[in-house]
Design a protein around this motif. Sequence first.
Motif, PDB file in Angstrom:
ATOM      1  N   THR A 130      -5.620   1.739  10.857  1.00  0.00           N
ATOM      2  CA  THR A 130      -6.109   0.443  11.337  1.00  0.00           C
ATOM      3  C   THR A 130      -5.968  -0.574  10.206  1.00  0.00           C
ATOM      4  OG1 THR A 130      -8.384   0.979  10.725  1.00  0.00           O
ATOM      5  CG2 THR A 130      -7.757   1.403  13.003  1.00  0.00           C
ATOM      6  N   ILE A 131      -5.847  -1.840  10.602  1.00  0.00           N
ATOM      7  CA  ILE A 131      -5.691  -2.929   9.643  1.00  0.00           C
ATOM      8  C   ILE A 131      -6.772  -3.964   9.898  1.00  0.00           C
ATOM      9  CG2 ILE A 131      -4.150  -4.694   8.733  1.00  0.00           C
ATOM     10  CD1 ILE A 131      -1.828  -3.089  10.061  1.00  0.00           C
ATOM     11  N   ASN A 132      -7.506  -4.317   8.862  1.00  0.00           N
ATOM     12  CA  ASN A 132      -8.506  -5.375   8.950  1.00  0.00           C
ATOM     13  C   ASN A 132      -7.766  -6.701   8.821  1.00  0.00           C
ATOM     14  OD1 ASN A 132     -10.416  -7.377   8.321  1.00  0.00           O
ATOM     15  ND2 ASN A 132     -11.806  -5.890   7.410  1.00  0.00           N
ATOM     16  N   GLN A 133      -7.611  -7.417   9.927  1.00  0.00           N
ATOM     17  CA  GLN A 133      -6.853  -8.660   9.948  1.00  0.00           C
ATOM     18  C   GLN A 133      -7.471  -9.747   9.070  1.00  0.00           C
ATOM     19  OE1 GLN A 133      -3.786  -9.245  11.567  1.00  0.00           O
ATOM     20  NE2 GLN A 133      -3.899  -7.025  11.576  1.00  0.00           N
ATOM     21  N   ASP A 134      -8.772  -9.693   8.868  1.00  0.00           N
ATOM     22  CA  ASP A 134      -9.429 -10.680   8.011  1.00  0.00           C
ATOM     23  C   ASP A 134      -9.044 -10.506   6.542  1.00  0.00           C
ATOM     24  OD1 ASP A 134     -10.761 -11.854  10.168  1.00  0.00           O
ATOM     25  OD2 ASP A 134     -12.488 -10.516   9.959  1.00  0.00           O
ATOM     26  N   LYS A 135      -8.689  -9.286   6.161  1.00  0.00           N
ATOM     27  CA  LYS A 135      -8.315  -9.011   4.774  1.00  0.00           C
ATOM     28  C   LYS A 135      -6.815  -9.154   4.520  1.00  0.00           C
ATOM     29  CE  LYS A 135     -11.959  -5.812   3.336  1.00  0.00           C
ATOM     30  NZ  LYS A 135     -12.190  -4.454   2.787  1.00  0.00           N
ATOM     31  N   CYS A 136      -6.007  -8.975   5.538  1.00  0.00           N
ATOM     32  CA  CYS A 136      -4.551  -8.995   5.378  1.00  0.00           C
ATOM     33  C   CYS A 136      -4.078 -10.391   4.969  1.00  0.00           C
ATOM     34  CB  CYS A 136      -3.866  -8.575   6.674  1.00  0.00           C
ATOM     35  SG  CYS A 136      -2.059  -8.613   6.572  1.00  0.00           S
ATOM     36  N   ALA A 187       0.116  -8.244   8.924  1.00  0.00           N
ATOM     37  CA  ALA A 187       0.557  -6.890   9.266  1.00  0.00           C
ATOM     38  C   ALA A 187      -0.180  -6.429  10.513  1.00  0.00           C
ATOM     39  CB  ALA A 187       0.284  -5.939   8.115  1.00  0.00           C
ATOM     40  N   GLU A 188       0.528  -5.668  11.329  1.00  0.00           N
ATOM     41  CA  GLU A 188      -0.055  -5.189  12.581  1.00  0.00           C
ATOM     42  C   GLU A 188       0.568  -3.840  12.932  1.00  0.00           C
ATOM     43  OE1 GLU A 188      -1.174  -7.499  16.505  1.00  0.00           O
ATOM     44  OE2 GLU A 188       0.989  -7.219  16.390  1.00  0.00           O
ATOM     45  N   VAL A 189      -0.197  -2.993  13.574  1.00  0.00           N
ATOM     46  CA  VAL A 189       0.339  -1.732  14.080  1.00  0.00           C
ATOM     47  C   VAL A 189       1.095  -2.071  15.353  1.00  0.00           C
ATOM     48  CG1 VAL A 189      -0.200   0.576  14.920  1.00  0.00           C
ATOM     49  CG2 VAL A 189      -1.577  -0.424  13.096  1.00  0.00           C
ATOM     50  N   ILE A 190       2.421  -1.922  15.309  1.00  0.00           N
ATOM     51  CA  ILE A 190       3.239  -2.264  16.479  1.00  0.00           C
ATOM     52  C   ILE A 190       3.697  -1.016  17.225  1.00  0.00           C
ATOM     53  CG2 ILE A 190       4.019  -4.480  15.574  1.00  0.00           C
ATOM     54  CD1 ILE A 190       6.683  -3.044  14.853  1.00  0.00           C
ATOM     55  N   GLY A 191       3.565   0.135  16.580  1.00  0.00           N
ATOM     56  CA  GLY A 191       3.871   1.405  17.225  1.00  0.00           C
ATOM     57  C   GLY A 191       2.569   2.064  17.642  1.00  0.00           C
ATOM     58  N   ASP A 192       2.641   3.320  17.939  1.00  0.00           N
ATOM     59  CA  ASP A 192       1.442   4.084  18.295  1.00  0.00           C
ATOM     60  C   ASP A 192       0.685   4.418  17.010  1.00  0.00           C
ATOM     61  OD1 ASP A 192      -0.492   5.872  19.155  1.00  0.00           O
ATOM     62  OD2 ASP A 192       0.893   7.068  20.364  1.00  0.00           O
ATOM     63  N   GLU A 251      -2.028   2.396  -0.708  1.00  0.00           N
ATOM     64  CA  GLU A 251      -1.651   2.225  -2.115  1.00  0.00           C
ATOM     65  C   GLU A 251      -1.023   0.863  -2.377  1.00  0.00           C
ATOM     66  OE1 GLU A 251       0.809   5.563  -3.159  1.00  0.00           O
ATOM     67  OE2 GLU A 251      -0.699   6.986  -2.482  1.00  0.00           O
ATOM     68  N   LEU A 252      -0.253   0.355  -1.429  1.00  0.00           N
ATOM     69  CA  LEU A 252       0.470  -0.893  -1.631  1.00  0.00           C
ATOM     70  C   LEU A 252      -0.345  -2.140  -1.312  1.00  0.00           C
ATOM     71  CD1 LEU A 252       3.972  -0.010  -0.148  1.00  0.00           C
ATOM     72  CD2 LEU A 252       3.356  -0.280  -2.550  1.00  0.00           C
ATOM     73  N   CYS A 253      -1.323  -2.030  -0.458  1.00  0.00           N
ATOM     74  CA  CYS A 253      -2.054  -3.217   0.010  1.00  0.00           C
ATOM     75  C   CYS A 253      -2.964  -3.778  -1.095  1.00  0.00           C
ATOM     76  CB  CYS A 253      -2.891  -2.883   1.240  1.00  0.00           C
ATOM     77  SG  CYS A 253      -3.701  -4.346   1.931  1.00  0.00           S
ATOM     78  N   PRO A 254      -2.686  -5.013  -1.528  1.00  0.00           N
ATOM     79  CA  PRO A 254      -3.489  -5.594  -2.609  1.00  0.00           C
ATOM     80  C   PRO A 254      -4.901  -6.009  -2.179  1.00  0.00           C
ATOM     81  CG  PRO A 254      -1.902  -7.190  -1.827  1.00  0.00           C
ATOM     82  CD  PRO A 254      -1.602  -5.893  -1.121  1.00  0.00           C
ATOM     83  N   THR A 255      -5.118  -6.099  -0.859  1.00  0.00           N
ATOM     84  CA  THR A 255      -6.429  -6.554  -0.372  1.00  0.00           C
ATOM     85  C   THR A 255      -7.226  -5.442   0.301  1.00  0.00           C
ATOM     86  OG1 THR A 255      -5.490  -7.275   1.740  1.00  0.00           O
ATOM     87  CG2 THR A 255      -5.600  -8.910  -0.054  1.00  0.00           C
TER      88      THR A 255
END
Length: 62
Positions: free
Chosen positions: A5-11, A33-38, A50-54
């Motif tokens: 999951t991705i926290n859109q407020d942090k991305c 960034a968004e999950v576009i697949g399953d 590891e890569l996400c700075p936020t």
Amino acid sequence: MFMVTINQDKCEGCGSCVDACPAKILGMTEGKAEVIGDAADCLGCETCLELCPTEAFSIMEL
């Protein structure tokens, strides 16, 4: 099995996760960034973590 999951407020939309995801389930939508697949196709490799700075990503083992 894992679920990402991705926290859109942090991305901040850097996109590094999209290119690095071996499962190719991430994409960019409206500059974020968004999950576009399953999301359940996540391999649990934690590359996005590891890569996400936020620290916008979380991965949960199901």
